[in-house]
Scaffold this motif. Structure first.
Motif, PDB file in Angstrom:
ATOM      1  N   LEU A  82       0.839  -1.201   0.000  1.00 60.00           N
ATOM      2  CA  LEU A  82       0.000   0.000   0.000  1.00 60.00           C
ATOM      3  C   LEU A  82       0.873   1.250   0.000  1.00 60.00           C
ATOM      4  CD1 LEU A  82      -2.789  -0.978   2.572  1.00 60.00           C
ATOM      5  CD2 LEU A  82      -2.977  -0.881   0.090  1.00 60.00           C
ATOM      6  N   PRO A  83       0.452   2.300  -0.713  1.00 61.87           N
ATOM      7  CA  PRO A  83       1.259   3.533  -0.792  1.00 61.87           C
ATOM      8  C   PRO A  83       1.076   4.393   0.468  1.00 61.87           C
ATOM      9  CG  PRO A  83      -0.722   3.782  -2.107  1.00 61.87           C
ATOM     10  CD  PRO A  83      -0.751   2.378  -1.572  1.00 61.87           C
ATOM     11  N   ILE A  84       1.709   3.956   1.571  1.00 60.94           N
ATOM     12  CA  ILE A  84       1.623   4.711   2.825  1.00 60.94           C
ATOM     13  C   ILE A  84       3.016   5.267   3.130  1.00 60.94           C
ATOM     14  CG2 ILE A  84       1.091   4.611   5.284  1.00 60.94           C
ATOM     15  CD1 ILE A  84      -0.774   2.326   4.754  1.00 60.94           C
ATOM     16  N   PRO A  85       3.256   6.537   2.872  1.00 61.90           N
ATOM     17  CA  PRO A  85       4.583   7.098   3.144  1.00 61.90           C
ATOM     18  C   PRO A  85       4.824   7.313   4.634  1.00 61.90           C
ATOM     19  CG  PRO A  85       3.114   8.803   2.323  1.00 61.90           C
ATOM     20  CD  PRO A  85       2.353   7.515   2.233  1.00 61.90           C
ATOM     21  N   THR A  86       3.756   7.212   5.414  1.00 56.54           N
ATOM     22  CA  THR A  86       3.884   7.487   6.847  1.00 56.54           C
ATOM     23  C   THR A  86       4.008   6.214   7.665  1.00 56.54           C
ATOM     24  OG1 THR A  86       1.464   7.526   6.997  1.00 56.54           O
ATOM     25  CG2 THR A  86       2.576   9.633   6.678  1.00 56.54           C
ATOM     26  N   ALA A  87       4.473   5.123   7.046  1.00 55.75           N
ATOM     27  CA  ALA A  87       4.567   3.858   7.780  1.00 55.75           C
ATOM     28  C   ALA A  87       5.435   3.996   9.027  1.00 55.75           C
ATOM     29  CB  ALA A  87       5.104   2.769   6.860  1.00 55.75           C
ATOM     30  N   ARG A  88       6.539   4.708   8.944  1.00 54.36           N
ATOM     31  CA  ARG A  88       7.415   4.912  10.084  1.00 54.36           C
ATOM     32  C   ARG A  88       7.769   6.376  10.272  1.00 54.36           C
ATOM     33  NH1 ARG A  88       7.455   1.267  14.037  1.00 54.36           N
ATOM     34  NH2 ARG A  88       7.257  -0.816  13.145  1.00 54.36           N
ATOM     35  N   THR A  89       6.891   7.247   9.785  1.00 57.72           N
ATOM     36  CA  THR A  89       7.192   8.669   9.833  1.00 57.72           C
ATOM     37  C   THR A  89       5.948   9.461  10.237  1.00 57.72           C
ATOM     38  OG1 THR A  89       8.789   8.400   8.045  1.00 57.72           O
ATOM     39  CG2 THR A  89       8.056  10.645   8.528  1.00 57.72           C
ATOM     40  N   ILE A 138      -0.120  19.925  12.268  1.00 58.98           N
ATOM     41  CA  ILE A 138      -1.008  18.857  11.817  1.00 58.98           C
ATOM     42  C   ILE A 138      -0.155  17.847  11.046  1.00 58.98           C
ATOM     43  CG2 ILE A 138      -3.044  18.283  10.476  1.00 58.98           C
ATOM     44  CD1 ILE A 138      -3.566  19.993  12.939  1.00 58.98           C
ATOM     45  N   ALA A 139      -0.264  16.578  11.429  1.00 63.67           N
ATOM     46  CA  ALA A 139       0.613  15.550  10.851  1.00 63.67           C
ATOM     47  C   ALA A 139      -0.164  14.289  10.525  1.00 63.67           C
ATOM     48  CB  ALA A 139       1.746  15.229  11.823  1.00 63.67           C
ATOM     49  N   LYS A 140       0.407  13.488   9.659  1.00 70.41           N
ATOM     50  CA  LYS A 140      -0.114  12.162   9.339  1.00 70.41           C
ATOM     51  C   LYS A 140       0.882  11.126   9.851  1.00 70.41           C
ATOM     52  CE  LYS A 140      -2.709  13.168   5.088  1.00 70.41           C
ATOM     53  NZ  LYS A 140      -2.824  12.815   3.643  1.00 70.41           N
ATOM     54  N   PHE A 141       0.359  10.003  10.344  1.00 72.70           N
ATOM     55  CA  PHE A 141       1.221   8.909  10.782  1.00 72.70           C
ATOM     56  C   PHE A 141       0.443   7.605  10.693  1.00 72.70           C
ATOM     57  CE2 PHE A 141      -1.196  10.149  14.427  1.00 72.70           C
ATOM     58  CZ  PHE A 141      -1.347   9.024  15.222  1.00 72.70           C
ATOM     59  N   ALA A 142       1.169   6.500  10.674  1.00 73.32           N
ATOM     60  CA  ALA A 142       0.551   5.180  10.585  1.00 73.32           C
ATOM     61  C   ALA A 142       0.781   4.450  11.898  1.00 73.32           C
ATOM     62  CB  ALA A 142       1.138   4.388   9.425  1.00 73.32           C
ATOM     63  N   LEU A 143      -0.265   3.872  12.442  1.00 75.00           N
ATOM     64  CA  LEU A 143      -0.181   3.139  13.707  1.00 75.00           C
ATOM     65  C   LEU A 143      -1.194   2.009  13.683  1.00 75.00           C
ATOM     66  CD1 LEU A 143       1.089   3.033  16.567  1.00 75.00           C
ATOM     67  CD2 LEU A 143      -0.792   4.493  17.334  1.00 75.00           C
ATOM     68  N   ARG A 144      -0.703   0.819  14.059  1.00 78.35           N
ATOM     69  CA  ARG A 144      -1.542  -0.380  14.117  1.00 78.35           C
ATOM     70  C   ARG A 144      -2.276  -0.622  12.800  1.00 78.35           C
ATOM     71  NH1 ARG A 144      -2.644   2.091  19.264  1.00 78.35           N
ATOM     72  NH2 ARG A 144      -1.530   0.964  20.920  1.00 78.35           N
ATOM     73  N   GLY A 145      -1.532  -0.523  11.716  1.00 80.61           N
ATOM     74  CA  GLY A 145      -2.060  -0.950  10.428  1.00 80.61           C
ATOM     75  C   GLY A 145      -2.875   0.060   9.669  1.00 80.61           C
ATOM     76  N   ARG A 146      -3.000   1.273  10.138  1.00 78.17           N
ATOM     77  CA  ARG A 146      -3.753   2.266   9.352  1.00 78.17           C
ATOM     78  C   ARG A 146      -3.190   3.654   9.560  1.00 78.17           C
ATOM     79  NH1 ARG A 146      -8.169   5.119  11.474  1.00 78.17           N
ATOM     80  NH2 ARG A 146      -8.513   4.889  13.725  1.00 78.17           N
ATOM     81  N   GLU A 147      -3.444   4.515   8.550  1.00 79.29           N
ATOM     82  CA  GLU A 147      -2.955   5.882   8.623  1.00 79.29           C
ATOM     83  C   GLU A 147      -3.888   6.717   9.474  1.00 79.29           C
ATOM     84  OE1 GLU A 147      -0.817   8.738   5.437  1.00 79.29           O
ATOM     85  OE2 GLU A 147      -2.924   8.291   4.989  1.00 79.29           O
TER      86      GLU A 147
END
Length: 391
Positions: A82-89, A138-147
């Motif tokens: 999946l195109p999630i750039p916030t996986a670890r950011t 305001i930020a985006k991040f991924a936690l527990r499998g979802r953004e």
């Protein structure tokens, strides 16, 4: 504190290694389910409904349930593409004033801890920039499998992050407010303001969970084989039939409960009762008004006390009735001359002049108010019979 997520804050071209730590904790008392007959634990077992057997954690995967009830398996490999750039950011996308954030969107809170010495300088830079700008990130991040969406703000010397709901996850308050047509009068608003002023402010540190404390006492008593303490039952609130009466009662109760405290601005709140429709508004008299009314009352009392003196003069100079002519005035002068005999020539002329003045005043008074003169004559006659005989 143990971290639950490791990553970095992306601040333009600046990368800040951080650890995500829970900022809150629950102190709620939790229970286990038991079999009431023998006290045995009731546990949930993961059973495959097709094979009717318990399965291990290694055999469990993910699936999406379709509208018709069919299961669509989703593997970890499917999620990894999946195109999630916030996986670890934690990617900061904007800086906005804090009042722009609707409290309905705010969720779980976390602390962002700097991870290692290299993170100290950029971490401090972001913190001080947020302070000086009086804005939040305001930020985006991924936690527990979802953004997810988050808000970064400064708390003390640390940066905190609040999880935010996406705007489309907040429901509109349609059908929640009462139907239109309800009006609130100014008197009701005045009482509501007085109640708020009386209750005043409170230190949030003084608030605590009374239910949890009482529950812990019950558990401790039963653990020691003692009878649990009885808790006080609060009276159920009745129906509010008169809103004004309920507000007035609330203000009185709040003031009585704070009777032992020092008087503050909340104690001076003015409570005005509901006036009838069409009646003019009456406000409580001020302190200076009370003094004026007292002075006015004193003047009236002095006037009443002075009235008998005038009537006495009228009886002495006018005889049985006002307007008896020259004979009445001569008799009054003769009577006055007898009283002032032996005081000297200067003393005789002064009372005579005073008596003449009194006679003129009496004549004027008798002309204006005969009834008052008659009443005064009767009152004077009762008090001084010798003067009546002399007249």
């Amino acid at each position: 504190m143990r971290s639950i997520w490791n990553g970095a804050i992306s601040f333009g071209l600046v990368s800040i290694p951080i650890k995500l730590v829970n900022a809150t904790e629950s102190h709620a008392v939790s229970f286990r389910q038991i079999h009431t007959e023998d006290g045995g634990r009731i546990r949930y077992r993961k059973v495959c409904e097709l094979e009717d057997r318990e399965v291990t954690q290694a055999e469990i995967g993910k699936a999406y349930e379709d509208a018709d009830g069919s299961m669509i398996p989703i593997t970890d490999e499917d999620l990894s593409h999946l195109p999630i750039p916030t996986a670890r950011t934690i990617e900061i996308v904007a800086f906005v004033p804090e009042e722009r954030i609707d409290p309905l969107q705010m969720g779980a809170a976390y602390y962002l801890a700097a991870s290692g010495a290299p993170a100290a300088k950029p971490y401090t830079l972001l913190r001080e920039a947020l302070k000086r700008s009086n804005r939040v990130a305001i930020a985006k991040f991924a936690l527990r499998g979802r953004e997810r969406l988050g808000m970064l703000r400064v708390v003390g010397d640390a940066i905190a992050m609040h999880g935010l709901l996406w705007p489309d996850e907040v429901r509109a308050p349609e059908g929640v407010a009462p139907d239109a047509g309800v009006t609130v009068r100014d008197q009701e608003l005045d009482l509501a303001d007085a109640l708020m002023d009386t209750l005043g402010e409170i230190d949030l540190e003084d608030l605590h969970d009374e239910y949890r404390e009482a529950l812990e006492e019950v558990i401790a008593a039963k653990s020691a084989g003692e009878t649990p303490p009885e808790t006080r039952e609060e009276a159920a609130p009745g129906k509010v039939l008169d809103l004004m009466a309920a507000l007035e009662g609330s203000v009185r109760a709040a003031r009585e409960s704070r009777g032992g405290e020092e008087a503050g601005p909340a104690e001076e709140a003015e409570v005005r009762s509901l006036r009838k429709s069409g009646a003019p508004s009456r406000q409580a008299p001020k302190e200076t008004g009370g003094k004026k009314s007292t002075s006015a009352g004193a003047k009236k009392t002095a006037a009443k006390k002075a009235a008998p003196k005038k009537s006495t003069s009228a009886a002495a100079t006018g005889g049985a009735g006002a307007g008896t002519g020259r004979s009445g005035r001569k008799a009054a002068a003769k009577d006055t001359a007898k009283k002032t005999a032996g005081r000297g020539t200067a003393t005789k002329s002064a009372p005579a002049k005073s008596t003449a003045t009194r006679s003129a005043a009496t004549k004027s008074t008798a002309t204006k108010s005969p009834a008052a003169g008659s009443a005064a004559d009767k009152s004077t006659a009762k008090k001084s019979p010798s003067r009546k005989r002399s007249a």
